[in-house]
Structure formats: C-alpha cells, structure tokens
Design a protein around this motif. Structure first.
Motif, short mmCIF file in Angstrom:
data_model
loop_
_atom_site.label_atom_id
_atom_site.label_comp_id
_atom_site.label_asym_id
_atom_site.label_seq_id
_atom_site.Cartn_x
_atom_site.Cartn_y
_atom_site.Cartn_z
N GLN A 117 35.47 -63.50 2.73
CA GLN A 117 34.02 -63.64 2.78
C GLN A 117 33.35 -62.80 1.70
OE1 GLN A 117 32.32 -65.81 4.87
NE2 GLN A 117 30.68 -65.30 3.41
N VAL A 118 33.88 -61.58 1.49
CA VAL A 118 33.34 -60.72 0.42
C VAL A 118 33.51 -61.40 -0.93
CG1 VAL A 118 33.68 -58.55 -0.82
CG2 VAL A 118 33.64 -58.56 1.68
N ALA A 119 34.72 -61.97 -1.15
CA ALA A 119 34.98 -62.67 -2.42
C ALA A 119 34.05 -63.88 -2.57
CB ALA A 119 36.44 -63.10 -2.49
N LEU A 120 33.84 -64.62 -1.46
CA LEU A 120 32.96 -65.78 -1.50
C LEU A 120 31.53 -65.37 -1.79
CD1 LEU A 120 32.47 -68.81 -1.10
CD2 LEU A 120 32.25 -68.38 1.36
N ASP A 121 31.07 -64.29 -1.14
CA ASP A 121 29.71 -63.81 -1.38
C ASP A 121 29.52 -63.42 -2.85
OD1 ASP A 121 29.15 -64.21 1.27
OD2 ASP A 121 29.41 -62.11 1.84
N ARG A 174 40.74 -59.18 9.05
CA ARG A 174 40.56 -58.43 7.81
C ARG A 174 40.66 -59.35 6.60
NH1 ARG A 174 44.08 -52.86 8.89
NH2 ARG A 174 42.54 -51.80 10.19
N TYR A 175 41.62 -60.27 6.66
CA TYR A 175 41.80 -61.21 5.56
C TYR A 175 40.57 -62.10 5.40
CZ TYR A 175 43.95 -64.88 2.71
OH TYR A 175 44.23 -65.78 1.72
N GLN A 176 40.00 -62.55 6.54
CA GLN A 176 38.80 -63.38 6.48
C GLN A 176 37.62 -62.60 5.93
OE1 GLN A 176 38.41 -64.79 10.52
NE2 GLN A 176 39.76 -66.54 10.18
#
Length: 414
Positions: free
Chosen positions: A204-208, A198-200
């Motif tokens: 990933q959402v933040a990175l996107d 979930r943390y990853q």
C-alpha cells in the motif's frame, strides 16, 4: 497447512517445561481429551480460513485470542506485541482480562520473564505451577488475576518476531505437549497473517507513492502544455495574419484540452479504470465556458467504468465536436443548444452522440479529405479507439455518433 501448523513446535526447539511432581501426569487420551483434540483441529481450520480471507489485523488478533482460549479450555489468553524501544511486551489483544489491560498493560521482554524467554530463544515455555515457579519471574499481571499456569510461544513476523502468544488459566491441572502443539499451530497461523498484513502495508505504501508520482507527472504534463498553449496564443496575437492567427488559436485550444484532460486524471485514485461519466461531466463543464453563450446538455447513466488512457481520447473527440458546434452551428443564434449523450450498449460498447439544431453540415462534406484539422483529428482519434464514427440522418443540425468498445480490440491503435 494445518497439520504442519500442529507439528511446528519441533521447529522452535524443545519446550521449556518445569519439573513435574508426577512423571506420569500426561496419561493416555480419554474420550473427552480426544474430543478436545478434534475441536482444536477445527479451530485451527477456522483460524486458517480467517487468515486467508484477509481479516483485518485487529480482528485477527481478537479471533486468535478467543479461539486459543476455547481450544485450551483456558480462562485467559493474550497476544503480546514486542516494543523494542521499551523492551516490553504490550498486550495487544486478549480475552478474560480486566478492563484496561488490553492495549495498556505490558510485561517484561527479558530472559527472566516467561514471555521474554520465549521471545528471545524461540522455545515454548510451560509453567504449570506458577506458585512454585523458580525459573522465571511471574509477571504481576498474572498474580493480580490469580493465574496458576501458563504457556508462551513466539509469534514470528516478517523477518523479526512480532511478539508472543500466551494462554493462562486459574484452574488446576497441567498443560502438556499436545497443548503446546496446538498453541504453536495457532501462533504459526497468526504469524502468517501478520506477515501478510505487513506485506500488504508495504504494498500500500508503494502504491501510494506510485500514485503520488503519477499525480506529479500529470501536473507537470498539464503545466508544460499550458506553457505551450500560452506561447501559441501570444504568437497568434503577434502574427498579423488572420487565417494563421485562427489556426494558432485552434492549436492552442486543442493543447489546452489535453492539459485539462490530464488535470482531471491527476485527482483520480485509480489510474487504470475511471468513471467515464464523472470524468466527461467535468470536461463538459470546462467546455461550457468555451462555447458560451451556447448551452451544453449532458445525458448519461450514473457510472461507466472505462480505461483511463482511452478516456482521454474520448474527451478530446467530444472537445472537438462540441467546440465545432459552438463555433459553426449557430451563426445567427449564439445561444443555441448542444447535446452530448452517453449510453452503455450491452456492457460491451459505449455509444456517444453529439448533436445540435444549427445550420448543419454540407451534404458533400468528407471529413477524410477535409482540409480542416479538427475533422481529420476526430477521425484519427476514433481510429485509435477502434471506434466507429458515423453521422446519422438528422432533420436539422449536425449529428455525430461514436460507438466505442469498452475494451480495445486487436485492430485498434492502442
């Protein structure tokens, strides 16, 4: 980590165990039981390694179900995911079940369900005699598969429970405290993996989102530079002074080059490091139109990883050198050739050469004292890269060599 996992059942409250007909059902460990406990510890260790290795989520769920069934010598095991909208527990992974169960079947998540009770209270539930179970409703799924005994423990997630880990068996016998400790240990490791996944996903959402914002910034920079370039072009046409008009055209061309550099980066997934070869190939494709009918030949290895911000500077230097060659090298042969070559030197430097076979550069030409902005700009940009710009001897034409370190040095302008 593993010893904590095995003892974690104490943190979940006392297990809810049905009353046994024989109070001495759990006897002393026999040799066979001891070997089973050792195997359980090995399985916990294997599962912990899989969790730390970042095994994909579905694979982790399937490994957990298989290892749990093996560790408890049970016929069935399932990972149940809580679906709040339906107040049900969906079978996300499992072993032993009939076709069509995993991914489709579900059980109630209310307090009357053994799995629902474990989810709601956090207490492990042991049902050793389902045919005589009076405390809970026996799920129809267990009845259909002839399950005689079952254990349920909560699967903690990130801030909220993910669901329940359940082991089921059709054989006679009883699950005891050692079994619930192993099952809770497995659940704790899987819970850790769930939290990590979930943390990853959040990262990933933040990175996107970050990459989308960077692309938007690059597009805005490019559009703004295009506006400035167009204004300079209009001014060049209206100024009425040929010398000043030429300077404005050159300034417009340089601004356009910066805009194209940002446009290329806007489509790159990794903003810290890019493939310099692919990036420059696109830049040179743009230059071929600007220097036509001259032909630009590009030679390079398949790939060179390079810092994105430094790649822009390299592109600007090549842009100046190629445009100068296209403008001055072939006054009598408009279709002359220009060569751009990249070579990686011992993994620490990139050697870039730009040459032509035109009229060459005057022997007394000094780029440092030259009044031409292009020459001074090239050397200023090379200094920012901590690169060495030289003019190797050439029989015909002009030859420039740029030796660029892959990483910026402390003396550089970066």
């Amino acid at each position: 980590m593993l010893s904590l996992a095995m003892n974690a059942s104490s943190d979940q409250g006392e297990p809810v165990v049905e009353r046994k007909p024989d109070a001495d059902a759990i006897g002393d460990l026999t040799g066979r039981a001891l070997r089973l406990r050792i195997r359980q510890q090995e399985l916990l260790a294997e599962l912990g390694v899989l969790a730390l290795q970042g095994t994909n989520f579905s694979g982790m769920l399937n490994h957990t179900a298989r290892m749990t069934a093996e560790g408890l010598r049970a016929d069935y095991c399932k990972v149940l995911e809580y679906i709040p909208a339906e107040n049900r527990l969906l079978v996300r992974a499992g072993v032993g079940w009939a076709e069509g169960v995993v991914g489709h079947a579900s059980v109630g998540a209310d307090l009357a369900s053994p799995a629902g009770f474990a989810l709601r209270t956090g207490k492990p539930v042991i049902s050793n005699h389902l045919e005589n179970e009076q405390r809970f409703r026996t799920p129809e799924l267990l009845v259909q598969h002839g399950i005689r005994r079952a254990m349920n423990v909560i699967l903690q997630g990130d801030g909220s429970p993910f669901g329940v880990l359940e082991v089921d068996s059709r054989s006679e016998g009883e699950f005891g405290e050692h079994d619930i400790a192993f099952l809770q240990g497995v659940a704790n490791i899987l819970g850790m993996a769930i939290e990590q996944q979930r943390y990853q996903r959040k990262l990933q959402v933040a990175l996107d989102r970050h990459q989308i914002l960077l692309k938007e910034v690059n597009h805005r920079v490019k559009n703004s530079l295009q506006v400035v370039s167009s204004m300079l072009q209009l001014q060049a046409k209206a100024v009425g002074d040929p010398a000043l008009s030429e300077q404005l055209h050159e300034a417009s061309s340089r601004i356009s080059a910066v805009g194209r550099a940002y446009e290329r980066l806007a489509y790159n997934a990794d903003y810290e490091s890019i493939d310099l070869v692919a990036y420059l190939r696109e830049v040179i494709d743009d230059l071929e139109t600007a220097v036509a009918p001259c032909e630009v030949h590009f030679e390079a290895p398949e790939e060179i990883q390079f810092a994105a911000d430094r790649a822009i500077i390299v592109a600007l230097i090549i842009n100046e050198l190629v445009l100068n060659a296209g403008k001055y090298a072939y006054p009598d042969r408009p279709n002359g050739a220009i060569w751009v070559r990249l070579v990686q030197m011992e993994k620490n430097n990139v050697l870039i050469t730009v040459r032509d076979e035109g009229v060459g550069i005057p022997s007394d030409f000094d780029p440092v004292t030259s009044k031409r902005l292009g020459a001074r700009l090239i050397y200023a940009l090379a200094k920012q890269l901590s690169a060495e710009l030289t003019r190797p001897a050439s029989i015909v034409g002009a030859n420039f060599s740029l030796n660029v370190p892959l990483q910026p040095t402390s003396g550089g302008g970066q």
